[in-house]
Design a protein around this motif. Sequence first.
Motif, PDB file in Angstrom:
ATOM      1  N   LEU A  40      49.570  27.565  36.797  1.00 40.24           N
ATOM      2  CA  LEU A  40      49.984  28.085  38.108  1.00 40.24           C
ATOM      3  C   LEU A  40      48.757  28.398  38.965  1.00 40.24           C
ATOM      4  O   LEU A  40      48.739  28.126  40.173  1.00 40.24           O
ATOM      5  N   THR A  58      41.473  37.952  42.010  1.00 39.03           N
ATOM      6  CA  THR A  58      42.273  39.111  42.418  1.00 39.03           C
ATOM      7  C   THR A  58      43.767  38.776  42.394  1.00 39.03           C
ATOM      8  O   THR A  58      44.596  39.611  42.005  1.00 39.03           O
ATOM      9  N   MET A  59      44.115  37.543  42.779  1.00 36.18           N
ATOM     10  CA  MET A  59      45.531  37.162  42.839  1.00 36.18           C
ATOM     11  C   MET A  59      46.151  36.967  41.462  1.00 36.18           C
ATOM     12  O   MET A  59      47.377  36.925  41.334  1.00 36.18           O
TER      13      MET A  59
ATOM     14  N   ALA B  59      46.280  46.540  39.081  1.00 36.35           N
ATOM     15  CA  ALA B  59      45.756  45.410  39.865  1.00 36.35           C
ATOM     16  C   ALA B  59      46.839  44.562  40.535  1.00 36.35           C
ATOM     17  O   ALA B  59      46.525  43.611  41.247  1.00 36.35           O
ATOM     18  N   ALA B  63      46.580  42.208  43.991  1.00 37.02           N
ATOM     19  CA  ALA B  63      46.978  40.797  43.892  1.00 37.02           C
ATOM     20  C   ALA B  63      47.968  40.428  44.996  1.00 37.02           C
ATOM     21  O   ALA B  63      47.813  39.403  45.664  1.00 37.02           O
ATOM     22  N   VAL B  90      53.431  33.147  41.886  1.00 32.69           N
ATOM     23  CA  VAL B  90      52.220  33.935  41.615  1.00 32.69           C
ATOM     24  C   VAL B  90      52.538  35.427  41.736  1.00 32.69           C
ATOM     25  O   VAL B  90      52.069  36.245  40.931  1.00 32.69           O
ATOM     26  N   LEU B  93      54.288  36.605  38.648  1.00 30.75           N
ATOM     27  CA  LEU B  93      53.347  36.719  37.530  1.00 30.75           C
ATOM     28  C   LEU B  93      52.512  37.996  37.669  1.00 30.75           C
ATOM     29  O   LEU B  93      52.252  38.700  36.688  1.00 30.75           O
ATOM     30  N   ALA B  94      52.126  38.298  38.908  1.00 31.28           N
ATOM     31  CA  ALA B  94      51.270  39.470  39.146  1.00 31.28           C
ATOM     32  C   ALA B  94      51.955  40.780  38.764  1.00 31.28           C
ATOM     33  O   ALA B  94      51.295  41.727  38.342  1.00 31.28           O
ATOM     34  N   GLY B  98      56.404  37.048  34.812  1.00 35.60           N
ATOM     35  CA  GLY B  98      56.200  35.716  34.234  1.00 35.60           C
ATOM     36  C   GLY B  98      56.788  34.600  35.061  1.00 35.60           C
ATOM     37  O   GLY B  98      56.616  34.547  36.274  1.00 35.60           O
TER      38      GLY B  98
END
Lengths: 225, 100
Positions: A40, A58-59, B59, B63, B90, B93-94, B98
């Motif tokens: 990803l 960071t992402m 974090a 993100a 994304v 996931l952050a 998942g």
Amino acid sequence: MRFQNAATDGRAIVYAAIQADPLVERAARLLADAGYPERLLARAAMNGQTLDPDAWRTMFPTLFGPDSDDETRARANAVLAVSLDVAGRGEQVRSQFRGAIVGALTERLLERRVPATAIRRERRILFDGIATEIHPYDVTVEVPGAAEAYDCKWGARGIGADVLNQLDDARRHAVDEGERLTAVLVIFDAGRTCQTRLARQTAPRQGLRMVTLETLDRMAGTAKR
Amino acid sequence: MPPSVDSLLLRAINSLDVLAGTAAPIEDEWQYVRDLVTVWGGALRAVADARVGQVAPPAAEAAIDRLAAEAASVVDPHRAIDWLSTMPAVALLAVGAGSQ
């Protein structure tokens, strides 16, 4: 049913040069060993705007955050470096490289399940009395009685009527000749996005096999990571 | 106080609208863009609803903020369509959701 090399036209020559670039092979090998989060990351960074690696770190706190171990971070950094190398090459070139990487990744994953000698690139499939398809398949597995044909796309926007019709035709023609051909669409994009794209298509999709970002390891015969 | 998972995912949903606006000039893909906003917005909302008030992982806020900045920086409409399919995954996931 038989397989044939694609015609060596201008497109094939340009594409072969991209496929032969060491960056494509490096990316494919890293992504073959990667899990979903790293894949990803690769998709995001190769699609993205910024070339600042710290922004991507960071992402993706799962890969680079305080809870990730050294091995995870090292693997993710390698994927990030190769992805930004692709992203930094300009819009048209990055687009060509991304497509080539999906084809090469497919090849690397298939090598874990079938003999490398059975895997071929850029091949057409010929059937008795049927006009030859214009576009070659990106990857084929040429095993008698258990052939496979792979059409590889970077994103779900690559799913269209022409692609679906070609896969369906090949599968049906193989059946007509008493052969078995598994036709697969490999999309380096999220499964939810691919299903969204597919939902609006009217072309036949019965029997279509689709591999997405989350399920790439199925080509290697291994479970989803 | 650390932010909750649902508050972060609501920020990600706002980014979907930003990207859809950038993608708007591609008229042939208008329906696809709307479908992506609906489907991914629903997916983000479902996780947000299931985890209302839960503290986000460390974090995760940085993100999501950086993701939003990246989405806002996209000016090419084709790239915005690509990002519509990538950014929400994304974001999930952050926050530790998942590949949901």
